[in-house]
Design a protein around this motif. Sequence first.
Motif, short mmCIF file in Angstrom:
data_model
loop_
_atom_site.label_atom_id
_atom_site.label_comp_id
_atom_site.label_asym_id
_atom_site.label_seq_id
_atom_site.Cartn_x
_atom_site.Cartn_y
_atom_site.Cartn_z
N TYR A 198 53.11 9.44 22.39
CA TYR A 198 54.31 9.95 22.75
C TYR A 198 54.57 11.26 21.54
N LEU A 199 54.11 11.12 20.31
CA LEU A 199 54.26 11.95 19.28
C LEU A 199 53.60 13.16 19.90
N LYS A 200 52.14 13.38 20.22
CA LYS A 200 51.35 14.30 20.30
C LYS A 200 51.98 15.13 21.53
N VAL A 233 56.68 19.19 18.44
CA VAL A 233 57.41 18.91 17.32
C VAL A 233 56.65 20.15 16.16
N ASP A 234 57.31 20.49 15.20
CA ASP A 234 56.85 21.60 14.20
C ASP A 234 56.85 21.02 12.95
N GLU A 235 57.48 19.67 12.62
CA GLU A 235 57.57 19.30 11.29
C GLU A 235 57.58 17.70 11.04
N LEU A 236 56.95 17.35 10.05
CA LEU A 236 57.03 15.61 9.87
C LEU A 236 57.59 15.59 8.62
N LYS A 237 58.59 14.51 8.39
CA LYS A 237 59.15 14.29 7.15
C LYS A 237 58.80 12.87 6.61
N ASN A 260 46.54 17.81 10.53
CA ASN A 260 45.64 17.82 11.75
C ASN A 260 46.21 18.18 13.07
N MET A 261 47.47 17.83 13.15
CA MET A 261 48.19 18.12 14.35
C MET A 261 48.97 19.13 14.22
N GLY A 262 48.61 20.19 13.13
CA GLY A 262 49.19 21.56 13.13
C GLY A 262 50.74 21.53 12.73
N LEU A 263 51.02 20.63 12.18
CA LEU A 263 52.68 20.42 11.60
C LEU A 263 53.04 20.54 10.10
N ARG A 264 54.28 20.97 10.08
CA ARG A 264 54.61 21.42 8.55
C ARG A 264 55.08 19.96 8.27
N VAL A 265 54.50 19.46 6.83
CA VAL A 265 54.91 18.20 6.15
C VAL A 265 55.82 18.34 5.21
N VAL A 266 56.96 17.44 5.09
CA VAL A 266 58.00 17.90 4.26
C VAL A 266 58.07 16.30 3.45
N ALA A 267 58.24 16.11 2.16
CA ALA A 267 58.47 14.86 1.59
C ALA A 267 60.09 14.73 0.94
N GLU A 268 60.53 13.53 1.42
CA GLU A 268 61.80 13.43 0.78
C GLU A 268 61.71 12.43 -0.44
#
Length: 791
Positions: A698-700, A704-708, A736-744
């Motif tokens: 589903y995710l792919k 989506v532009d970003e993962l947190k 790898n999926m071309g997404l921006r990664v944000v850490a909380e």
Amino acid sequence: MRFRSLESRIVTLFLVLLIVVQLVGLLVIQRGIDSNARTSIASELVNGSKVFARLMDQNAQNLRNGARLLSRDAGFLAAIGNTDPDDRATIESALANHGRRIKASMTMLVSPERKVVASTSDAQAAGLEHMVMSMLEKAEQADGANGIAIVERLPYQIVVVPVKAPLTIGFVVMTFPLDERLARDMQETTSLQTLLLTRDSKGNWLPVASSLAPSAVGSIMAQLQGMGRLPSDAFDVDITSDKLSVRMTPIGEDDGQVAVVMLGRSINEATAEYARLERWLLGLTAAGIVVCVVASVLTAKRIAQPLRQLADTAKKLEQGDYKVNIESSRADEIGELAHAFGSMRDGIAKREQEVRRLAYWDPLTNLPNRAQFLLLLNDAIADARKRAGSAYVLMMDLDRFKHVNDVMGHSFGDALLKQVAGRLLQKLANRRHPAQVARLGGDEFAVLLPGSDLDQAVVVASEILQALESPLSLDEQMVDIGAGIGIAGFPDHGMDGEELLSKSEVAMYAAKQRNEGAVVYEDAIDKGSQQSLSLLTELRQAVENNEFRLFVQPKVTLATGRVVGVEALVRWQHPVRGNVFPDQFIPFAEQTGFIRVLTHWVLERSAELCHALAQRGIHLKVSVNLSTRDLLDQELPFKFGEIFMRHHVSPGAFCLEITESAIMDDPVRAQQTLERLHGMGCDLSIDDFGTGYSSLAYLKRLPVDELKIDKSFVLNMANDVGDAKIVRSTIDLGHNMGLRVVAEGIESEAAWHILAEMGCDQGQGYFMSRPMPADQLASWVETWRAPALAE
């Protein structure tokens, strides 16, 4: 007979119709009579005027004949020819004798020189001299002339005849008074009342002769005073006991004086025959009314009495007496109505029996329903109150029943409910104290335990749970089903049936939430429920009273330390409770759907903040959280677009954060909404990634532009190798999926450097800043310095 009854209305209708018809008929007849009478009287008066004129001509002719006899008398001619005074006496004697024979009031002789030679009345002669002289020429030419003269306001008919031998040697003049005799002759001839009048030059009227009584004449004269011109048509005058229709005809004029004849016809006499006809009609109308009253009363009774009996029958049916006898022997419409009442009675009795069964019994399981169970419960409470005992209620809700319905269908679910009901009845059948099972609705069941105490109720609940642990076999399918049970009893938890049902339901929902099987009602549980009920009202008031506050937490690029965005958060400044934390009202808002209102409020305030920052040259991407309810709203993109346009901000300035669980509740609708939002230009972010149960398949497919990365993995990353591996793997997966990664959850400089080394793009946490009021963000951005840059 009551006035508002059907009988009285029928009788009244008949009478009103008859009276109206008769009154209209009488009115028309009366107007016709009056019109005909008036026409007849007018014709009589016109003819009477002609008759009077003829009568006057006849009188004038008689006078002329008498005057001619005198004018041809030899002795009279000889006397006129002599001028001896003795002959003058002879002339006067001849004039008097001849005048008496024809009843003339005055006779005189006029010479050819237009002088009065002799007369029988010098006074009249003097009064008539002027008019006589004006008639001599006409009399000589036409061998006689006649006219009307008025002397001392009395009218006279005048005849002038020439005396020839063979030349004219004089003129014989005779006068005839218009008096009572003429009026009586006219009345006898025409049956018209006759009144002779004169009017002087000043308009004063004088009665001369009349066929009427003096009192009637006086009344007429009083009504004529002040009359100007003579009316050309007939008119009415009132006399003592009658009304006359009269017509006035002028008969002569003398030196400004007018002689008039008034002919009158009694209106009462003219309409006497018609009046007798009217009296007959009134008598017939009265007789008709009497007959109509009798007939209408009999008819009304024949109609209303059966209807009254049917009304009494209907009242008995209303009271539930369906054995009442209904007479239906008549063959008319009343009989058909009675027969229909009988059919209706039988139908109502059958339907009421069925309604009663449906109202108090569940048609699927044939168990008592909620209404019947409530009656049984109140009876058990009343019995326990008398014995100073107790009674308990178990309310049960099946687990996973909705899932069974969705997967296997409603028919399968109905069959499952029947089996559960059968198993409950079987389990409770052998108890020493009777127990009553009921289905309250859906997958909810209740058990009434009269005369039981709390310990016995807990034992029964445990036995029911054990009975449901065994899988149910249905259509070669094995179904595992459990239940949550709430327990409440009299008098410990409530004093009536409604209260016990409500509190056992509260305990049941607590059992399902705690997954404890069976829970006994406690006040603490209900307080939580009451708080939940009031919380929704307080949330609505919070929006109206502007009690919510927008807070933000900055998002920083870990490699450079530059502030690139903020996450929008909501805080509640309650006027009584003070600051209410989000975890105390956000879950409830999501359950009730109020989260949509909150999301709209947060986005509205965030758009205002974005516009205000842009005016100060600060361009940040604002992250706003979306819930499951938001994603199911297909109008969400349209609503967001309106907000962006209203505050003049670009959709690209926003990042919408969605949890994995929100996507998985309805992946299809969620994906449709997300694609439309992404098509507008908004960035999309998967929040709390790694804590849900979503599929990468589903995710792919999501735009989506970003993962947190959830803060639960970041907080102990420096000390927990496992958390560090999860974080690194998540960062690699996102890239790898071309997404921006944000850490909380970055709360230390060490966590900052570790995440930067792992290649994490952005981060947020207490190390950079705690959530702050939105109006403080601009000054914080201007004073912010990253630790690495500070060194």
